[in-house]
Scaffold this active site. Structure first.
Site, PDB file in Angstrom:
ATOM      1  N   CYS A   1     -73.508  16.680  30.676  1.00  0.00           N
ATOM      2  CA  CYS A   1     -73.544  18.133  30.876  1.00  0.00           C
ATOM      3  C   CYS A   1     -72.097  18.608  30.733  1.00  0.00           C
ATOM      4  O   CYS A   1     -71.252  17.850  30.247  1.00  0.00           O
ATOM      5  CB  CYS A   1     -74.185  18.516  32.219  1.00  0.00           C
ATOM      6  SG  CYS A   1     -73.316  17.972  33.697  1.00  0.00           S
TER       7      CYS A   1
ATOM      8  N   THR B   1     -69.519  19.278  32.838  1.00  0.00           N
ATOM      9  CA  THR B   1     -68.541  18.450  33.558  1.00  0.00           C
ATOM     10  C   THR B   1     -69.040  17.033  33.808  1.00  0.00           C
ATOM     11  O   THR B   1     -68.242  16.129  34.075  1.00  0.00           O
ATOM     12  CB  THR B   1     -68.254  19.061  34.945  1.00  0.00           C
ATOM     13  OG1 THR B   1     -69.522  19.190  35.633  1.00  0.00           O
ATOM     14  CG2 THR B   1     -67.581  20.415  34.838  1.00  0.00           C
TER      15      THR B   1
HETATM   16  C1  RB5 Z   1     -73.520  24.708  32.398  1.00  0.00           C
HETATM   17  O1  RB5 Z   1     -72.820  25.905  32.271  1.00  0.00           O
HETATM   18  C2  RB5 Z   1     -72.796  23.787  33.379  1.00  0.00           C
HETATM   19  O2  RB5 Z   1     -72.861  24.313  34.661  1.00  0.00           O
HETATM   20  C3  RB5 Z   1     -73.405  22.400  33.341  1.00  0.00           C
HETATM   21  O3  RB5 Z   1     -73.315  21.899  32.065  1.00  0.00           O
HETATM   22  C4  RB5 Z   1     -72.741  21.348  34.217  1.00  0.00           C
HETATM   23  O4  RB5 Z   1     -71.387  21.282  33.989  1.00  0.00           O
HETATM   24  C5  RB5 Z   1     -73.113  21.370  35.622  1.00  0.00           C
HETATM   25  O5  RB5 Z   1     -72.661  20.561  36.423  1.00  0.00           O
END
Ligand code: RB5
Length: 161
Positions: free
Chosen positions: A72, A74
């Site tokens: 995802c 992060t």
């Molecule tokens: C999406 O905007 C972001 O919140 C998701 O990809 C992730 O980093 C969540 O932990």
């Protein structure tokens, strides 16, 4: 191009924030002979990362897949979701050292990376090391077994919620 000796298929999932990196990771694996099941997402339209994290984590938890990879933005959200499942040891590794240690000491069965944190070249090195590094067992195995014995303690405190 060096082959990856890891044999079992890998289940792969991501959200929109890591779609581009997921495509790279998928190509990296298939080019090296690793079978991949990609459960999406399939584009950059905004989605909710738990919907994809749950599918990968549930199928590793049930032992349908030995290993999974989640991506995802992060890596944080996917790790949080995946680690809710029994028998899942999801490791957020945006660096090589953590990836190697997550296998040696933690026997991690899901690798999580952040598509907004690392680039394609580092992700490829991490994936490679993570798939090829064996678990050391021994004292680390007995530590992992304690995860299960904590369930009873957890239940005792859960009643306060
Ligand atoms: C999406 O905007 C972001 O919140 C998701 O990809 C992730 O980093 C969540 O932990």
């Amino acid at each position: 191009m060096s082959a990856i000796s890891h044999q079992s298929p890998v289940i792969l999932g991501c959200d929109h924030a890591a779609f581009a990196l997921k495509q790279k990771v998928k190509a990296y694996l298939t080019d090296r002979g690793v079978e991949v099941l990609d459960v999406g997402t399939a584009g950059e339209t905004s989605v909710d990362y738990p919907d994809f994290g749950v599918e990968v984590a549930a199928r590793v938890s049930s032992a349908e897949f030995e290993r999974g990879i989640l991506l995802c933005g992060t890596g944080l959200g996917m790790s949080m979701v995946a680690n809710k499942f029994p028998h899942v040891r999801a490791a957020l590794c945006n660096d090589l050292f953590s990836a190697i240690m997550s296998r040696r000491h933690n026997n991690a069965n899901i690798l999580v990376m952040g598509g907004r944190v690392i680039g394609e070249a580092l992700a490829a090195e991490i994936v490679d090391a993570w798939l090829e590094t064996p678990f050391e067992g021994g004292r680390h195995q007995s530590r992992l077994e304690k995860f299960d014995s904590y369930e009873a303690i957890k239940k005792r405190y859960d009643k306060n919620r």
